[in-house]
Design a protein around this motif. Structure first.
Motif, PDB file in Angstrom:
ATOM      1  N   LEU A 157      55.877  30.947  35.393  1.00 39.74           N
ATOM      2  CA  LEU A 157      55.502  30.595  34.022  1.00 39.74           C
ATOM      3  C   LEU A 157      55.489  29.085  33.839  1.00 39.74           C
ATOM      4  CD1 LEU A 157      54.945  31.140  31.048  1.00 39.74           C
ATOM      5  CD2 LEU A 157      57.402  31.552  30.729  1.00 39.74           C
ATOM      6  N   LEU A 158      56.541  28.416  34.323  1.00 37.38           N
ATOM      7  CA  LEU A 158      56.606  26.959  34.204  1.00 37.38           C
ATOM      8  C   LEU A 158      55.452  26.312  34.962  1.00 37.38           C
ATOM      9  CD1 LEU A 158      58.164  24.461  33.219  1.00 37.38           C
ATOM     10  CD2 LEU A 158      59.498  24.585  35.337  1.00 37.38           C
ATOM     11  N   HIS A 159      55.151  26.831  36.137  1.00 35.66           N
ATOM     12  CA  HIS A 159      54.056  26.282  36.942  1.00 35.66           C
ATOM     13  C   HIS A 159      52.727  26.373  36.193  1.00 35.66           C
ATOM     14  CE1 HIS A 159      51.898  26.241  41.110  1.00 35.66           C
ATOM     15  NE2 HIS A 159      51.767  25.106  40.464  1.00 35.66           N
ATOM     16  N   GLU A 160      52.437  27.527  35.599  1.00 38.95           N
ATOM     17  CA  GLU A 160      51.188  27.696  34.850  1.00 38.95           C
ATOM     18  C   GLU A 160      51.115  26.728  33.674  1.00 38.95           C
ATOM     19  OE1 GLU A 160      48.485  29.379  35.420  1.00 38.95           O
ATOM     20  OE2 GLU A 160      49.240  30.342  37.236  1.00 38.95           O
ATOM     21  N   LEU A 161      52.216  26.587  32.957  1.00 34.31           N
ATOM     22  CA  LEU A 161      52.219  25.690  31.796  1.00 34.31           C
ATOM     23  C   LEU A 161      52.037  24.239  32.212  1.00 34.31           C
ATOM     24  CD1 LEU A 161      55.083  27.403  29.771  1.00 34.31           C
ATOM     25  CD2 LEU A 161      52.682  27.263  29.084  1.00 34.31           C
ATOM     26  N   LEU A 162      52.655  23.835  33.325  1.00 36.42           N
ATOM     27  CA  LEU A 162      52.509  22.454  33.788  1.00 36.42           C
ATOM     28  C   LEU A 162      51.108  22.189  34.329  1.00 36.42           C
ATOM     29  CD1 LEU A 162      55.933  21.828  35.585  1.00 36.42           C
ATOM     30  CD2 LEU A 162      55.174  20.918  33.374  1.00 36.42           C
ATOM     31  N   LEU A 163      50.536  23.161  35.046  1.00 33.22           N
ATOM     32  CA  LEU A 163      49.166  22.989  35.536  1.00 33.22           C
ATOM     33  C   LEU A 163      48.187  22.791  34.380  1.00 33.22           C
ATOM     34  CD1 LEU A 163      48.827  25.630  38.404  1.00 33.22           C
ATOM     35  CD2 LEU A 163      48.607  23.148  38.637  1.00 33.22           C
ATOM     36  N   ASN A 164      48.514  23.370  33.233  1.00 31.06           N
ATOM     37  CA  ASN A 164      47.639  23.302  32.062  1.00 31.06           C
ATOM     38  C   ASN A 164      48.249  22.462  30.947  1.00 31.06           C
ATOM     39  OD1 ASN A 164      45.355  25.462  32.645  1.00 31.06           O
ATOM     40  ND2 ASN A 164      47.277  26.363  33.343  1.00 31.06           N
ATOM     41  N   ALA A 165      49.040  21.457  31.314  1.00 27.76           N
ATOM     42  CA  ALA A 165      49.699  20.610  30.316  1.00 27.76           C
ATOM     43  C   ALA A 165      48.673  20.043  29.340  1.00 27.76           C
ATOM     44  CB  ALA A 165      50.451  19.471  30.997  1.00 27.76           C
ATOM     45  N   GLY A 166      49.000  20.146  28.065  1.00 30.36           N
ATOM     46  CA  GLY A 166      48.102  19.672  27.018  1.00 30.36           C
ATOM     47  C   GLY A 166      47.179  20.753  26.484  1.00 30.36           C
ATOM     48  N   THR A 167      47.214  21.945  27.095  1.00 25.96           N
ATOM     49  CA  THR A 167      46.365  23.057  26.681  1.00 25.96           C
ATOM     50  C   THR A 167      47.238  24.226  26.228  1.00 25.96           C
ATOM     51  OG1 THR A 167      44.642  22.432  28.263  1.00 25.96           O
ATOM     52  CG2 THR A 167      44.579  24.680  27.403  1.00 25.96           C
ATOM     53  N   VAL A 168      46.894  24.808  25.102  1.00 22.99           N
ATOM     54  CA  VAL A 168      47.626  25.980  24.626  1.00 22.99           C
ATOM     55  C   VAL A 168      47.183  27.196  25.436  1.00 22.99           C
ATOM     56  CG1 VAL A 168      48.158  27.457  22.671  1.00 22.99           C
ATOM     57  CG2 VAL A 168      47.760  25.011  22.307  1.00 22.99           C
ATOM     58  N   LEU A 169      48.139  27.907  26.018  1.00 22.14           N
ATOM     59  CA  LEU A 169      47.862  29.143  26.730  1.00 22.14           C
ATOM     60  C   LEU A 169      48.326  30.316  25.881  1.00 22.14           C
ATOM     61  CD1 LEU A 169      48.961  28.200  30.362  1.00 22.14           C
ATOM     62  CD2 LEU A 169      46.664  28.168  29.375  1.00 22.14           C
ATOM     63  N   THR A 170      47.449  31.277  25.690  1.00 20.74           N
ATOM     64  CA  THR A 170      47.806  32.421  24.865  1.00 20.74           C
ATOM     65  C   THR A 170      48.747  33.354  25.627  1.00 20.74           C
ATOM     66  OG1 THR A 170      45.994  33.837  25.618  1.00 20.74           O
ATOM     67  CG2 THR A 170      45.530  32.315  23.802  1.00 20.74           C
ATOM     68  N   ARG A 171      49.383  34.229  24.878  1.00 23.26           N
ATOM     69  CA  ARG A 171      50.253  35.232  25.486  1.00 23.26           C
ATOM     70  C   ARG A 171      49.476  36.068  26.504  1.00 23.26           C
ATOM     71  NH1 ARG A 171      54.781  38.318  23.432  1.00 23.26           N
ATOM     72  NH2 ARG A 171      54.933  40.303  24.551  1.00 23.26           N
ATOM     73  N   ALA A 172      48.255  36.480  26.125  1.00 24.64           N
ATOM     74  CA  ALA A 172      47.447  37.305  27.019  1.00 24.64           C
ATOM     75  C   ALA A 172      47.104  36.555  28.301  1.00 24.64           C
ATOM     76  CB  ALA A 172      46.165  37.745  26.307  1.00 24.64           C
ATOM     77  N   GLN A 173      46.765  35.283  28.197  1.00 29.00           N
ATOM     78  CA  GLN A 173      46.444  34.492  29.382  1.00 29.00           C
ATOM     79  C   GLN A 173      47.648  34.392  30.317  1.00 29.00           C
ATOM     80  OE1 GLN A 173      45.104  30.957  27.264  1.00 29.00           O
ATOM     81  NE2 GLN A 173      43.015  31.251  28.044  1.00 29.00           N
ATOM     82  N   LEU A 174      48.817  34.133  29.760  1.00 27.32           N
ATOM     83  CA  LEU A 174      50.011  33.985  30.582  1.00 27.32           C
ATOM     84  C   LEU A 174      50.415  35.307  31.221  1.00 27.32           C
ATOM     85  CD1 LEU A 174      52.029  31.567  28.294  1.00 27.32           C
ATOM     86  CD2 LEU A 174      51.128  31.042  30.567  1.00 27.32           C
ATOM     87  N   GLU A 175      50.360  36.373  30.465  1.00 30.05           N
ATOM     88  CA  GLU A 175      50.730  37.674  31.030  1.00 30.05           C
ATOM     89  C   GLU A 175      49.771  38.074  32.141  1.00 30.05           C
ATOM     90  OE1 GLU A 175      50.915  40.339  27.730  1.00 30.05           O
ATOM     91  OE2 GLU A 175      52.973  39.771  27.195  1.00 30.05           O
ATOM     92  N   ALA A 176      48.488  37.755  31.987  1.00 28.37           N
ATOM     93  CA  ALA A 176      47.511  38.091  33.021  1.00 28.37           C
ATOM     94  C   ALA A 176      47.787  37.330  34.313  1.00 28.37           C
ATOM     95  CB  ALA A 176      46.094  37.791  32.530  1.00 28.37           C
ATOM     96  N   LYS A 177      48.300  36.090  34.197  1.00 32.25           N
ATOM     97  CA  LYS A 177      48.596  35.289  35.376  1.00 32.25           C
ATOM     98  C   LYS A 177      49.932  35.663  36.022  1.00 32.25           C
ATOM     99  CE  LYS A 177      45.135  32.299  35.661  1.00 32.25           C
ATOM    100  NZ  LYS A 177      45.343  30.855  35.562  1.00 32.25           N
ATOM    101  N   LEU A 178      50.849  36.249  35.240  1.00 34.37           N
ATOM    102  CA  LEU A 178      52.213  36.470  35.723  1.00 34.37           C
ATOM    103  C   LEU A 178      52.495  37.888  36.208  1.00 34.37           C
ATOM    104  CD1 LEU A 178      54.240  34.512  33.007  1.00 34.37           C
ATOM    105  CD2 LEU A 178      53.660  33.745  35.297  1.00 34.37           C
ATOM    106  N   TYR A 179      51.723  38.855  35.719  1.00 31.07           N
ATOM    107  CA  TYR A 179      52.059  40.251  36.008  1.00 31.07           C
ATOM    108  C   TYR A 179      50.910  40.953  36.715  1.00 31.07           C
ATOM    109  CZ  TYR A 179      55.782  39.294  32.711  1.00 31.07           C
ATOM    110  OH  TYR A 179      56.863  38.738  32.081  1.00 31.07           O
ATOM    111  N   PRO A 180      51.213  41.800  37.704  1.00 30.30           N
ATOM    112  CA  PRO A 180      50.156  42.511  38.438  1.00 30.30           C
ATOM    113  C   PRO A 180      49.538  43.610  37.602  1.00 30.30           C
ATOM    114  CG  PRO A 180      52.318  43.228  39.203  1.00 30.30           C
ATOM    115  CD  PRO A 180      52.550  42.089  38.247  1.00 30.30           C
TER     116      PRO A 180
END
Length: 219
Positions: A157-180
Motif C-alpha cells: 500500500l505504501l509503495h503504491e501511494l509513493l509511486l503515485n505521490a501527488g495523485t489521489v488513489l481511490t479505494r477501488a484503485q488501491l484494492e485492485a492493486k493490493l488484492y488478487p
C-alpha cells in the motif's frame, strides 16, 4: 505492484507467478491472448509480462491492440524467440523490454521494478519522501534512518501511494492493486492498513480525501 502474466505454458506460468509473488508482486496469470486483453481492459495493472506464442490471440497482436487503445502500461516480452528480428519486432511493436527464455527470476523481478519505477517518473531505485525511504528490491522501509517493520500489505500500500505521490488513489484503485482476483476484502480493511501506516510512520504522511480516496502529497 500488480503484474499480469500472459503465458500459455502451465508449468512455466506457475513458476513465474510463484517467483514474482515471493519477490513481493501481486500477480494474476492468464493463458491466452484473448483472456489477457480482457483482463487488461477490466483491471488496473502496474506492468505486463507477455509471451509471444499465445493461443487465440498472439502476443504481438495483443500488444498492438493495447497500444492502439492509448495504454502506456509497461510491457516486458518474455519469449523463446531469440533472433534479432524478433527482438526488433517486439520493441518496435510497443514493448518496453525483451527477455529471452530461459531466464533468471531475480533478473525478471528487477526489470519489472525498473519498468514500473520509470513509468512513475522515478529514476532512483529507492523512493524517498522526506524522512521516509522505501527500497522495493529489499522490501524495506526506514523512517528518519530507523528501520520500520511493515506487513506485506502495508508495504504494498505504501509503495503504491509513493509511486503515485501527488495523485489521489481511490479505494477501488488501491484494492485492485493490493488484492488478487476473488479475494474477499473487508469493508474497513484498507482503512486499517492506512491507520497502521500512520501509526508506524507519521500521522500526516497519508491524507484522506473525503469521498474520494487517499493521497501522499508530493514532498
Amino acid at each position: 505492484m500488480r503484474i499480469l502474466i500472459v503465458e500459455d505454458d502451465s508449468l512455466l506460468g506457475e513458476g513465474i507467478a510463484a517467483g514474482l509473488r515471493q519477490a513481493g508482486f501481486q500477480v494474476e496469470w492468464v493463458k491466452d491472448g484473448v483472456a489477457g486483453l480482457a483482463a487488461l481492459q477490466a483491471e488496473p495493472f502496474s506492468a505486463l509480462v507477455l509471451d509471444l506464442g499465445l493461443p487465440r490471440l498472439g502476443g504481438l497482436d495483443l500488444l498492438r491492440r493495447l497500444r492502439e487503445s492509448g495504454s502506456v502500461l509497461p510491457v516486458l516480452i518474455l519469449t523463446a524467440r531469440d533472433t534479432p528480428a524478433d527482438v526488433i519486432a517486439g520493441l518496435d511493436g510497443g514493448a518496453d523490454d525483451y527477455m529471452i527464455k530461459p531466464f533468471d527470476l531475480g533478473e525478471l523481478a528487477a526489470r519489472l521494478r525498473a519498468l514500473v519505477r520509470r513509468a512513475a517518473g522515478a529514476a532512483a531505485p529507492c523512493l524517498v519522501h522526506g524522512a521516509l525511504e522505501l527500497d522495493p528490491a529489499a522490501r524495506s522501509v526506514t523512517w528518519e534512518g530507523r528501520p520500520v517493520e511493515l506487513s506485506p500489505r502495508e508495504f504494498s500500500l505504501l509503495h503504491e501511494l509513493l509511486l503515485n505521490a501527488g495523485t489521489v488513489l481511490t479505494r477501488a484503485q488501491l484494492e485492485a492493486k493490493l488484492y488478487p482476483w476473488g479475494e474477499e476484502v473487508g469493508s474497513n480493511t484498507l482503512e486499517v492498513h492506512v491507520h497502521h501506516l500512520r501509526r508506524k510512520l507519521a500521522p500526516d504522511l497519508i491524507r484522506t480525501v473525503r469521498g474520494v480516496g487517499y493521497l501522499v502529497p508530493r514532498p
